[in-house]
Design a protein around this motif. Sequence first.
Motif, mmCIF file in Angstrom:
data_model
loop_
_atom_site.group_PDB
_atom_site.id
_atom_site.type_symbol
_atom_site.label_atom_id
_atom_site.label_comp_id
_atom_site.label_asym_id
_atom_site.label_seq_id
_atom_site.Cartn_x
_atom_site.Cartn_y
_atom_site.Cartn_z
ATOM 1 N N TYR A 1 19.647 8.549 5.405
ATOM 2 C CA TYR A 1 20.689 7.629 4.923
ATOM 3 C C TYR A 1 20.106 6.430 4.187
ATOM 4 O O TYR A 1 20.845 5.545 3.771
ATOM 5 N N PHE A 2 18.762 6.390 4.046
ATOM 6 C CA PHE A 2 18.115 5.375 3.214
ATOM 7 C C PHE A 2 16.769 5.916 2.753
ATOM 8 O O PHE A 2 16.319 6.978 3.202
ATOM 9 N N CYS A 3 16.122 5.203 1.852
ATOM 10 C CA CYS A 3 14.836 5.653 1.314
ATOM 11 C C CYS A 3 13.712 5.321 2.285
ATOM 12 O O CYS A 3 13.304 4.160 2.399
ATOM 13 N N ASP A 4 13.247 6.336 2.980
ATOM 14 C CA ASP A 4 12.158 6.175 3.925
ATOM 15 C C ASP A 4 10.997 7.076 3.517
ATOM 16 O O ASP A 4 11.158 7.961 2.658
ATOM 17 N N LEU A 5 9.852 6.889 4.143
ATOM 18 C CA LEU A 5 8.639 7.576 3.702
ATOM 19 C C LEU A 5 8.699 9.093 3.867
ATOM 20 O O LEU A 5 8.522 9.836 2.893
ATOM 21 N N PHE A 6 8.926 9.577 5.080
ATOM 22 C CA PHE A 6 8.922 11.023 5.323
ATOM 23 C C PHE A 6 9.967 11.779 4.495
ATOM 24 O O PHE A 6 9.663 12.822 3.909
ATOM 25 N N ILE B 1 0.839 -1.209 0.000
ATOM 26 C CA ILE B 1 0.000 0.000 0.000
ATOM 27 C C ILE B 1 0.871 1.255 0.000
ATOM 28 O O ILE B 1 0.666 2.171 -0.808
ATOM 29 N N HIS B 2 1.870 1.299 0.884
ATOM 30 C CA HIS B 2 2.754 2.471 0.968
ATOM 31 C C HIS B 2 3.522 2.692 -0.334
ATOM 32 O O HIS B 2 3.638 3.824 -0.816
ATOM 33 N N THR B 3 4.051 1.606 -0.902
ATOM 34 C CA THR B 3 4.874 1.736 -2.109
ATOM 35 C C THR B 3 4.039 2.146 -3.314
ATOM 36 O O THR B 3 4.481 2.975 -4.132
ATOM 37 N N TYR C 1 7.732 8.223 13.115
ATOM 38 C CA TYR C 1 6.566 8.196 12.232
ATOM 39 C C TYR C 1 5.325 8.897 12.775
ATOM 40 O O TYR C 1 4.446 9.251 12.007
ATOM 41 N N LEU C 2 5.234 9.099 14.084
ATOM 42 C CA LEU C 2 4.038 9.734 14.638
ATOM 43 C C LEU C 2 4.314 11.164 15.072
ATOM 44 O O LEU C 2 4.036 11.563 16.190
ATOM 45 N N GLN C 3 4.910 11.955 14.193
ATOM 46 C CA GLN C 3 5.137 13.363 14.444
ATOM 47 C C GLN C 3 5.046 14.119 13.124
ATOM 48 O O GLN C 3 5.195 13.528 12.064
ATOM 49 N N PRO C 4 4.791 15.435 13.173
ATOM 50 C CA PRO C 4 4.703 16.219 11.941
ATOM 51 C C PRO C 4 6.020 16.212 11.186
ATOM 52 O O PRO C 4 7.096 16.203 11.780
ATOM 53 N N SER C 5 5.924 16.199 9.864
ATOM 54 C CA SER C 5 7.120 16.186 9.028
ATOM 55 C C SER C 5 7.739 17.575 8.957
ATOM 56 O O SER C 5 7.078 18.550 8.653
ATOM 57 N N SER C 6 9.030 17.663 9.244
ATOM 58 C CA SER C 6 9.752 18.938 9.131
ATOM 59 C C SER C 6 11.227 18.632 8.984
ATOM 60 O O SER C 6 11.687 17.541 9.288
ATOM 61 N N VAL C 7 12.001 19.619 8.565
ATOM 62 C CA VAL C 7 13.442 19.409 8.372
ATOM 63 C C VAL C 7 14.108 19.072 9.692
ATOM 64 O O VAL C 7 14.925 18.159 9.792
ATOM 65 N N ASN C 8 13.766 19.829 10.763
ATOM 66 C CA ASN C 8 14.386 19.588 12.056
ATOM 67 C C ASN C 8 14.047 18.204 12.598
ATOM 68 O O ASN C 8 14.895 17.500 13.116
ATOM 69 N N SER C 9 12.774 17.829 12.468
ATOM 70 C CA SER C 9 12.376 16.527 12.976
ATOM 71 C C SER C 9 13.042 15.401 12.184
ATOM 72 O O SER C 9 13.323 14.343 12.726
ATOM 73 N N MET C 10 13.290 15.639 10.891
ATOM 74 C CA MET C 10 13.955 14.624 10.085
ATOM 75 C C MET C 10 15.394 14.434 10.536
ATOM 76 O O MET C 10 15.902 13.311 10.588
ATOM 77 N N ASP C 11 16.097 15.531 10.874
ATOM 78 C CA ASP C 11 17.467 15.422 11.367
ATOM 79 C C ASP C 11 17.499 14.644 12.685
ATOM 80 O O ASP C 11 18.387 13.830 12.916
ATOM 81 N N VAL D 1 -2.782 12.271 0.218
ATOM 82 C CA VAL D 1 -3.222 10.867 0.335
ATOM 83 C C VAL D 1 -2.144 10.039 1.022
ATOM 84 O O VAL D 1 -2.437 9.200 1.896
ATOM 85 N N ASN D 2 -0.876 10.257 0.631
ATOM 86 C CA ASN D 2 0.238 9.514 1.228
ATOM 87 C C ASN D 2 0.315 9.748 2.734
ATOM 88 O O ASN D 2 0.542 8.815 3.510
ATOM 89 N N GLU D 3 0.124 11.006 3.151
ATOM 90 C CA GLU D 3 0.229 11.335 4.574
ATOM 91 C C GLU D 3 -0.918 10.732 5.369
ATOM 92 O O GLU D 3 -0.723 10.275 6.511
#
Length: 312
Positions: free
Chosen positions: A177-182, A158-160, A259-269, A194-196
């Motif tokens: 460092y790898f292909c992840d969703l966010f 479903i995700h892919t 995975y259970l937090q808003p997507s942002s540059v800081n949160s990704m780091d 839809v993805n989110e």
Amino acid sequence: MAEDNQSIVTEFTLAGLTDKPELQIPLFLLFLGIYLLTVLGNLGMIILIVLSSHLHTPMYFFLSSLSFIDLCYSTVITPKMLVNFVAKKNVISYQECMTQLYFFIAFIISEGHMLSAMAYDRYVAICNPLLYNVTMSYQICSWMVGGVYSMGFIGATIHTLCMLKVVFCKANKINHYFCDLFPLLEIACSSTFVNEIVLICLSAFNIFIPSLIILGSYIFIIASILHIKSTEGRFKAFSTCSSHFSAVAVFFGSAAFMYLQPSSVNSMDQGKVSSVFYTTVVPMLNPMIYSLRNRDVKLALNKLFQKKKFHK
């Protein structure tokens, strides 16, 4: 023009764990060591369980399945990460990226549900020992493991499929460092609504449902343990549960943080740090915290070494 833009990105650049050149080789050696320990620990556990007849029980059947999952999703991530530490350019093709994403999601979802299956197994063993052989028969255990893998691969599909519909334009640097969703959704140039929604729904299901099963199992387990009159019996039961619960806390805690937090540059780091735990550290630790502290496994190892000495 939209159709042309969809075919622009044929490869992605991975940002990696750090952009400091002086840290690349030390990190390469560190993660190489972790990966070798992961392979040796999990592969060794699977072989030991297969060769030792007295370990052919539901508990160790689930342990061998968990070791297989740990080995697989660590292998999906770590070898590519090691190559990127020594490569001049951290590049991954679009096809490789989607393949990595698919198998990583499949095994990471399976890990969570396998942990819940193991918790249920311990619940039956401690709370209903007289019915254990009937409740946890080989057929039922096989169905449970099949269900675990089914949920993993259905979720990954479903995700892919949703990710394949996302359009990537000129921005092709993945802040991970790898292909992840966010990280992939961050660089999309089409709508990711839809993805989110799918991500939140499936992540909530695959984190909360296993967590509730594990929590419910442990509530009943603790209640049963408190009724044990023997101090030694209580300590033995608690030590077994503490090992499982500590691994559960690390895995679900790091996964939930990612995975259970808003997507942002800081949160990704920050998410990179939590990702390291459940993609590299947890698979390495699981054989130790689940099995190497276990008396049955130590006995199986001793018997195996004694057989080798006898044949020599």
